[in-house]
Write a protein that holds these residues in place. Structure first.
Motif, PDB file in Angstrom:
ATOM      1  N   THR A  66       2.204  -4.737   2.848  1.00 55.24           N
ATOM      2  CA  THR A  66       3.366  -3.775   3.596  1.00 55.24           C
ATOM      3  C   THR A  66       3.588  -2.277   3.149  1.00 55.24           C
ATOM      4  OG1 THR A  66       5.131  -6.068   2.938  1.00 55.24           O
ATOM      5  CG2 THR A  66       6.015  -3.622   2.401  1.00 55.24           C
ATOM      6  N   ARG A  67       3.802  -1.185   3.945  1.00 52.60           N
ATOM      7  CA  ARG A  67       3.447   0.262   3.867  1.00 52.60           C
ATOM      8  C   ARG A  67       4.978   0.404   2.807  1.00 52.60           C
ATOM      9  NH1 ARG A  67       4.520   5.309   7.919  1.00 52.60           N
ATOM     10  NH2 ARG A  67       4.037   6.573   6.506  1.00 52.60           N
ATOM     11  N   ILE A  68       3.954   1.677   1.615  1.00 50.02           N
ATOM     12  CA  ILE A  68       5.960   2.075   1.184  1.00 50.02           C
ATOM     13  C   ILE A  68       5.352   3.243   1.369  1.00 50.02           C
ATOM     14  CG2 ILE A  68       6.070   2.871  -1.402  1.00 50.02           C
ATOM     15  CD1 ILE A  68       4.726  -0.089  -2.325  1.00 50.02           C
ATOM     16  N   ASP A  69       6.244   3.948   2.172  1.00 45.81           N
ATOM     17  CA  ASP A  69       6.434   5.313   2.473  1.00 45.81           C
ATOM     18  C   ASP A  69       6.799   6.508   1.755  1.00 45.81           C
ATOM     19  OD1 ASP A  69       6.826   7.149   4.321  1.00 45.81           O
ATOM     20  OD2 ASP A  69       8.255   7.030   5.720  1.00 45.81           O
ATOM     21  N   LEU A  70       6.040   6.527   0.116  1.00 43.77           N
ATOM     22  CA  LEU A  70       6.564   6.881  -0.965  1.00 43.77           C
ATOM     23  C   LEU A  70       5.763   7.804  -0.651  1.00 43.77           C
ATOM     24  CD1 LEU A  70       8.518   4.916  -3.286  1.00 43.77           C
ATOM     25  CD2 LEU A  70       9.620   6.617  -1.287  1.00 43.77           C
ATOM     26  N   SER A  71       5.199   9.232  -1.724  1.00 43.60           N
ATOM     27  CA  SER A  71       4.175  10.438  -2.368  1.00 43.60           C
ATOM     28  C   SER A  71       3.500   9.122  -3.360  1.00 43.60           C
ATOM     29  CB  SER A  71       4.630  11.595  -2.026  1.00 43.60           C
ATOM     30  OG  SER A  71       5.148  11.179  -3.601  1.00 43.60           O
ATOM     31  N   LEU A  72       2.645   9.177  -3.426  1.00 41.51           N
ATOM     32  CA  LEU A  72       2.062   8.663  -4.852  1.00 41.51           C
ATOM     33  C   LEU A  72       2.398   9.071  -5.691  1.00 41.51           C
ATOM     34  CD1 LEU A  72      -0.116   6.744  -6.511  1.00 41.51           C
ATOM     35  CD2 LEU A  72      -1.778   8.265  -5.696  1.00 41.51           C
ATOM     36  N   ALA A  73       2.433  10.180  -6.263  1.00 43.30           N
ATOM     37  CA  ALA A  73       3.130  10.666  -7.301  1.00 43.30           C
ATOM     38  C   ALA A  73       4.481  10.412  -7.266  1.00 43.30           C
ATOM     39  CB  ALA A  73       2.855  12.389  -7.600  1.00 43.30           C
ATOM     40  N   ASP A  74       6.049  10.080  -6.558  1.00 41.13           N
ATOM     41  CA  ASP A  74       6.820   9.192  -6.604  1.00 41.13           C
ATOM     42  C   ASP A  74       6.746   7.896  -6.989  1.00 41.13           C
ATOM     43  OD1 ASP A  74       8.453  11.696  -6.407  1.00 41.13           O
ATOM     44  OD2 ASP A  74       8.784  11.146  -4.195  1.00 41.13           O
ATOM     45  N   VAL A  75       5.665   7.343  -6.760  1.00 44.78           N
ATOM     46  CA  VAL A  75       5.724   5.638  -7.005  1.00 44.78           C
ATOM     47  C   VAL A  75       5.412   5.594  -8.100  1.00 44.78           C
ATOM     48  CG1 VAL A  75       4.474   4.036  -6.370  1.00 44.78           C
ATOM     49  CG2 VAL A  75       5.197   5.127  -4.858  1.00 44.78           C
ATOM     50  N   ALA A  91       0.828  -0.991   0.115  1.00 46.85           N
ATOM     51  CA  ALA A  91      -0.134   0.288   0.036  1.00 46.85           C
ATOM     52  C   ALA A  91       1.085   1.245   0.098  1.00 46.85           C
ATOM     53  CB  ALA A  91      -1.355   0.381   1.555  1.00 46.85           C
ATOM     54  N   VAL A  92       0.657   2.498  -0.669  1.00 48.10           N
ATOM     55  CA  VAL A  92       1.687   3.198  -1.207  1.00 48.10           C
ATOM     56  C   VAL A  92       0.271   4.045  -0.296  1.00 48.10           C
ATOM     57  CG1 VAL A  92       1.903   5.090  -2.305  1.00 48.10           C
ATOM     58  CG2 VAL A  92       2.153   3.137  -3.338  1.00 48.10           C
ATOM     59  N   LEU A  93       0.814   4.788   1.309  1.00 45.56           N
ATOM     60  CA  LEU A  93       0.679   5.151   2.497  1.00 45.56           C
ATOM     61  C   LEU A  93       1.975   6.254   2.853  1.00 45.56           C
ATOM     62  CD1 LEU A  93      -1.496   5.639   3.566  1.00 45.56           C
ATOM     63  CD2 LEU A  93      -1.096   3.970   5.168  1.00 45.56           C
ATOM     64  N   PRO A  94       1.686   7.291   2.278  1.00 42.53           N
ATOM     65  CA  PRO A  94       2.815   7.700   2.508  1.00 42.53           C
ATOM     66  C   PRO A  94       2.826   8.887   3.692  1.00 42.53           C
ATOM     67  CG  PRO A  94       1.495   9.379   0.987  1.00 42.53           C
ATOM     68  CD  PRO A  94       1.262   8.433   0.905  1.00 42.53           C
ATOM     69  N   ASP A  95       1.500   9.288   3.993  1.00 36.16           N
ATOM     70  CA  ASP A  95       0.909   9.834   5.592  1.00 36.16           C
ATOM     71  C   ASP A  95       1.051   8.677   6.186  1.00 36.16           C
ATOM     72  OD1 ASP A  95       0.505  12.232   4.160  1.00 36.16           O
ATOM     73  OD2 ASP A  95      -1.756  11.998   3.418  1.00 36.16           O
ATOM     74  N   GLU A  96       1.138   9.549   7.440  1.00 36.13           N
ATOM     75  CA  GLU A  96       1.377   8.354   9.465  1.00 36.13           C
ATOM     76  C   GLU A  96      -0.301   7.674   8.933  1.00 36.13           C
ATOM     77  OE1 GLU A  96       3.148   6.719  11.938  1.00 36.13           O
ATOM     78  OE2 GLU A  96       4.478   7.878  10.214  1.00 36.13           O
ATOM     79  N   PRO A  97       0.238   6.303   8.840  1.00 32.09           N
ATOM     80  CA  PRO A  97      -1.309   5.819   9.325  1.00 32.09           C
ATOM     81  C   PRO A  97      -1.795   6.436  10.684  1.00 32.09           C
ATOM     82  CG  PRO A  97       0.931   4.470   8.607  1.00 32.09           C
ATOM     83  CD  PRO A  97       1.414   5.237   8.641  1.00 32.09           C
ATOM     84  N   THR A  98      -3.349   6.115  10.597  1.00 32.67           N
ATOM     85  CA  THR A  98      -3.904   5.923  11.866  1.00 32.67           C
ATOM     86  C   THR A  98      -3.854   4.964  12.639  1.00 32.67           C
ATOM     87  OG1 THR A  98      -6.044   5.309  10.413  1.00 32.67           O
ATOM     88  CG2 THR A  98      -5.655   7.698  10.466  1.00 32.67           C
ATOM     89  N   ARG A  99      -4.338   4.831  13.406  1.00 27.35           N
ATOM     90  CA  ARG A  99      -4.201   3.482  14.411  1.00 27.35           C
ATOM     91  C   ARG A  99      -4.783   2.812  14.178  1.00 27.35           C
ATOM     92  NH1 ARG A  99      -7.091   0.934  18.135  1.00 27.35           N
ATOM     93  NH2 ARG A  99      -8.805   3.000  18.681  1.00 27.35           N
ATOM     94  N   MET A 100      -5.586   2.496  13.196  1.00 26.85           N
ATOM     95  CA  MET A 100      -6.559   1.424  12.549  1.00 26.85           C
ATOM     96  C   MET A 100      -6.016   1.126  11.780  1.00 26.85           C
ATOM     97  SD  MET A 100      -8.481   0.541  15.133  1.00 26.85           S
ATOM     98  CE  MET A 100     -10.056  -0.353  13.972  1.00 26.85           C
ATOM     99  N   GLU A 101      -5.669   2.483  10.481  1.00 26.38           N
ATOM    100  CA  GLU A 101      -4.853   1.809   9.815  1.00 26.38           C
ATOM    101  C   GLU A 101      -3.644   1.041   9.830  1.00 26.38           C
ATOM    102  OE1 GLU A 101      -5.197   5.202   5.902  1.00 26.38           O
ATOM    103  OE2 GLU A 101      -4.092   5.675   7.645  1.00 26.38           O
ATOM    104  N   ALA A 102      -2.791   1.277  10.725  1.00 29.32           N
ATOM    105  CA  ALA A 102      -2.023   0.654  11.348  1.00 29.32           C
ATOM    106  C   ALA A 102      -2.072  -1.363  11.146  1.00 29.32           C
ATOM    107  CB  ALA A 102      -1.377   1.171  11.934  1.00 29.32           C
TER     108      ALA A 102
END
Length: 272
Positions: A252-261, A232-243
Motif C-alpha cells: 500500500t502506497r502512502i502518498d505523503l512526504s517522508l518528513a510528514d510521516v 511504502a512511503v512514496l510521495p512522488d508519482e511512482p514510475t510504471r515499474m514501481e507501480a
C-alpha cells in the motif's frame, strides 16, 4: 490502515521498518552520499571511469574493482561512507521500539548509531563473494565484534548490501550483486534468523524507491513468505515499474512526504 495504526504495528513488533537511503534526508548536518548517483560521483571523483558508466554505481564500482583492485573499491567506499550522520528523530524512535527486525538497504552507519545505547541487538550484513567466498553474511554484536549468530537477540539489524561499520563489507559492484541474485530466489543469502522472524511481520518501507531492478529484487526476496501487510512511503508519482511492483507485492502506497510521516510516527501532528 492509517498512520496511527502503522505506528501501533511498529510498536507492537508486527510491522518492521525497511529502510532505504532516502532516510538520510531526515538527518541534520553532513551525511554520506544518500543515493546511488551521489555515491557513484564520490567513487569516480578519485578514479577515472569511462563516461558511459560514470553515473551507474554498480558498473562504475565493477570498473574500479577490475582495473584498480578490490581494495581500491573498498577504500573508496570506506571514505565515502565515513561521514557519521546524526540519527534523525525517526531513527531514534525506531531504535527504541525493540522491534524484532530492521532491514537497512544502504551503507551508512546511522541506524547502528541510533541503536548504540542498547546492547540487546545484533547486526548481520551481506558479504561480497569476492572477499568471503562461500560465506553470505557476517554477524556482529552491538559493539561490532564478530558473532557466530544471534538467535537470542531482541533486535536484528539486517543490512543485505553490507555497511561501513564495523568491517567495511560492501555489495556494490555488478559481480557482487550477480553472485547474490543467482542464489537469492532460493533464499540462500538471506540469514535463517531473518527468514524466521519475517514470517510474523509486515514491512514499512521508509526512504526507499523501487525504480531500479536491484531494490525491487531485494525487497521481493526479503518479503517472501512474510505475514504482511506492507506499506511504502512514496510521495512522488511512482514510475510504471514501481507501480507494477507495488501492485504485484500488495504494498500500500502512502502518498505523503517522508518528513510528514516521520513526524506522525514520532508522535507529532501532521501539518495541515
Amino acid at each position: 490502515m492509517n498512520l496511527s495504526d502503522i505506528a501501533a504495528g511498529l510498536e507492537r513488533g508486527t510491522l518492521a521498518p525497511y529502510l532505504g537511503p532516502g532516510l538520510l534526508s531526515l538527518c541534520s548536518g553532513a551525511t554520506p552520499p544518500a543515493d546511488p548517483l551521489a555515491l557513484a560521483a564520490v567513487l569516480t571523483a578519485k578514479v577515472s571511469v569511462p563516461g558511459k558508466i560514470k553515473n551507474r554505481l554498480t558498473a562504475a564500482a565493477q570498473f574500479i574493482e577490475n582495473f584498480k583492485h578490490r581494495q581500491t573499491l573498498v577504500k573508496g567506499m570506506n571514505e565515502a561512507c565515513a561521514i557519521q550522520a546524526t540519527p534523525s528523530p525517526l531513527h531514534r524512535w525506531l531504535a527504541a521500539l525493540n522491534t524484532p527486525l530492521i532491514v537497512d538497504t544502504w551503507y551508512d552507519d546511522t541506524m547502528r548509531s541510533a541503536l548504540a545505547p542498547r546492547s540487546d541487538w545484533a547486526e548481520v550484513q551481506g558479504l561480497s563473494q569476492s572477499e568471503h567466498f562461500g560465506t553470505w553474511t557476517g554477524w556482529y554484536d552491538a559493539a561490532g565484534a564478530p558473532l557466530p549468530d544471534a538467535a537470542d537477540t531482541t533486535t536484528v539489524l539486517y543490512k543485505p548490501w553490507g555497511g561501513h561499520a564495523p568491517a567495511g563489507n560492501y555489495l556494490v559492484s555488478d559481480s557482487d550483486f550477480v553472485e547474490v541474485l543467482t542464489e537469492i530466489d532460493i533464499q540462500t543469502p538471506i540469514p535463517a534468523l531473518v527468514q524466521q522472524r519475517r514470517a510474523a511481520l509486515g514491512f514499512v518501507f521508509l526512504g526507499c524507491r523501487f525504480n531500479d531492478q536491484l531494490p525491487r529484487a531485494f525487497a521481493r526476496q526479503v518479503m517472501k513468505r512474510s505475514a504482511g501487510p506492507h506499506f511504502a512511503v512514496l510521495p512522488d508519482e511512482p514510475t510504471r515499474m514501481e507501480a507494477r511492483f507495488l501492485a504485484e507485492q500488495g504494498i500500500t502506497r502512502i502518498d505523503l512526504s517522508l518528513a510528514d510521516v516521520a513526524a506522525a510516527l514520532c508522535g507529532a501532528a501532521l501539518p495541515a
